[in-house]
Design an enzyme around this catalytic site. Structure first.
Site, mmCIF file in Angstrom:
data_model
loop_
_atom_site.group_PDB
_atom_site.id
_atom_site.type_symbol
_atom_site.label_atom_id
_atom_site.label_comp_id
_atom_site.label_asym_id
_atom_site.label_seq_id
_atom_site.Cartn_x
_atom_site.Cartn_y
_atom_site.Cartn_z
ATOM 1 N N ASP A 13 0.868 -1.186 0.000
ATOM 2 C CA ASP A 13 0.000 0.000 0.000
ATOM 3 C C ASP A 13 0.903 1.234 0.000
ATOM 4 O OD1 ASP A 13 -1.836 1.994 0.466
ATOM 5 O OD2 ASP A 13 -2.616 1.156 2.335
ATOM 6 N N ASP A 109 -3.768 2.472 -5.215
ATOM 7 C CA ASP A 109 -2.515 2.444 -4.447
ATOM 8 C C ASP A 109 -2.332 1.187 -3.590
ATOM 9 O OD1 ASP A 109 -4.366 3.057 -2.470
ATOM 10 O OD2 ASP A 109 -2.982 4.359 -1.392
ATOM 11 N N GLU A 110 -3.046 0.117 -3.938
ATOM 12 C CA GLU A 110 -2.880 -1.124 -3.171
ATOM 13 C C GLU A 110 -2.856 -2.334 -4.099
ATOM 14 O OE1 GLU A 110 -5.586 -1.626 0.181
ATOM 15 O OE2 GLU A 110 -5.738 0.534 0.367
#
Ligand SMILES: [Mg+2]
Length: 325
Positions: A13, A109-110
């Site tokens: 993340d 974003d993960e």
């Protein structure tokens, strides 16, 4: 069900993603408290992402601009650049893929990966290799946290526990000790509603939750999700069922100057959002069974939905294209 004795999953993340991409792309923002806001005329909105420097000064995501300024008077407010974040995402994924295959991209974003047998004895080194590659080829201002564990759920929790810039390993032999340091609300899948419900039934800690039985958790959740969570927290390898996605949706808050009496700007925004949603659906191989538009107005809301335009899809459900053609 299998209970891995080694590290099998990685969860990554990015830290303060939008803000750190801004700092990487615009040198004058580096080392300074940055808040990303939805648009330039920001006074009545909130911070949607903030840099590490802003976080250290007490600014949080989804904080109003007024409160962010009160805590950090010299905060630099930057209007969001969605295209820049999308390009950064693509570049970062391609660099990570050069080190390890990406199993699933969870959001902008993960992501999560399976750890190959050769890396299972030294996951920290794998994490360092990923971080070094990103720093070298993308830049040192976009940092990420990485978690390693027996399954995806635990890896995600390890990732969060190690923030910021973490490289956290929860080895099966050390479980459940790292879990016991957390609170119920730290478990992805336990929202405030479920937390209250657990507290009411006398389950006030993760230790107490772990001591329940799978069937009990199924009953508490009202479905199989609770039972699955029990096995995940106990380190079992769960095969995630296919995504239960029921819709693709996008939203946008109109900048104040475009909130006029006519619907001109709202119509243009709706068209853009529909195009984005349709593009994602096509890419994933879905047809639409229903199209809905929601408008939130100053004094109320408006909503209409169109049913399926093919009688074969009149149930309103979304189905893979190959099932309906
Ligand atoms: Mg993040």
């Amino acid at each position: 069900m299998r209970r891995p004795a080694q590290i099998e999953r990685l969860y990554l993340d990015f830290d303060g993603f939008f803000a750190s991409v801004e700092q990487q792309a615009r040198p004058h923002l580096r080392g300074r408290p940055v808040g990303v806001v939805p648009f330039a005329e920001a006074e009545r909105t909130c911070v949607i992402a903030c840099s590490r420097e802003a976080k250290l000064r007490g600014v949080k995501n989804v904080m109003t601009i007024a409160e962010a300024r009160a805590r950090c008077p010299d905060i630099l407010l930057v209007p969001q650049s969605p295209d820049l974040y999308r390009r950064a995402h693509n570049a970062l994924i391609s660099e990570i893929t050069a080190v390890i295959p990406v199993d699933a991209v969870k959001s902008i974003d993960e992501l999560t990966c399976r750890v190959a047998p050769a890396d299972r004895d030294a996951p920290e080194a794998l994490g360092q290799r990923i971080k070094a590659r990103l720093a070298e080829n993308i830049g040192p201002h976009i940092l990420c946290s990485i978690g390693f564990a027996a399954n995806r759920q635990l890896a995600k929790m390890a990732c969060k526990a190690g923030k910021p810039n973490g490289n956290m390993v929860w080895h099966p032999k050390d479980m459940p000790a790292p879990l016991l340091r957390l609170e119920l609300k730290d478990i992805p899948g336990v929202g405030s509603h479920m937390e209250q419900k657990l507290l009411r039934t006398g389950i006030t800690s993760i230790e107490a939750l772990l001591a329940t039985q799978p069937k009990h958790m199924r009953k508490l959740w009202g479905n199989v999700t609770g039972e699955r969570l029990w096995y995940a927290l106990h380190g079992y390898d769960l095969q995630t069922p296919p995504s239960g996605r029921g819709m693709y949706g996008h939203g946008r808050v109109l900048p104040p100057s475009t909130r006029t009496r006519t619907l001109e700007h709202a119509r243009a925004a709706a068209r853009l959002l529909l195009t984005k949603a349709a593009r994602r659906m096509r890419r994933d191989g879905w047809n639409a069974g229903r199209l809905a538009l929601w408008l939130e107005l100053r004094d109320g809301a408006w909503q209409r939905a169109l049913a399926a335009w093919s009688p074969r899809r009149s149930s309103g459900a979304l189905r893979p294209r190959d099932l309906v053609e």
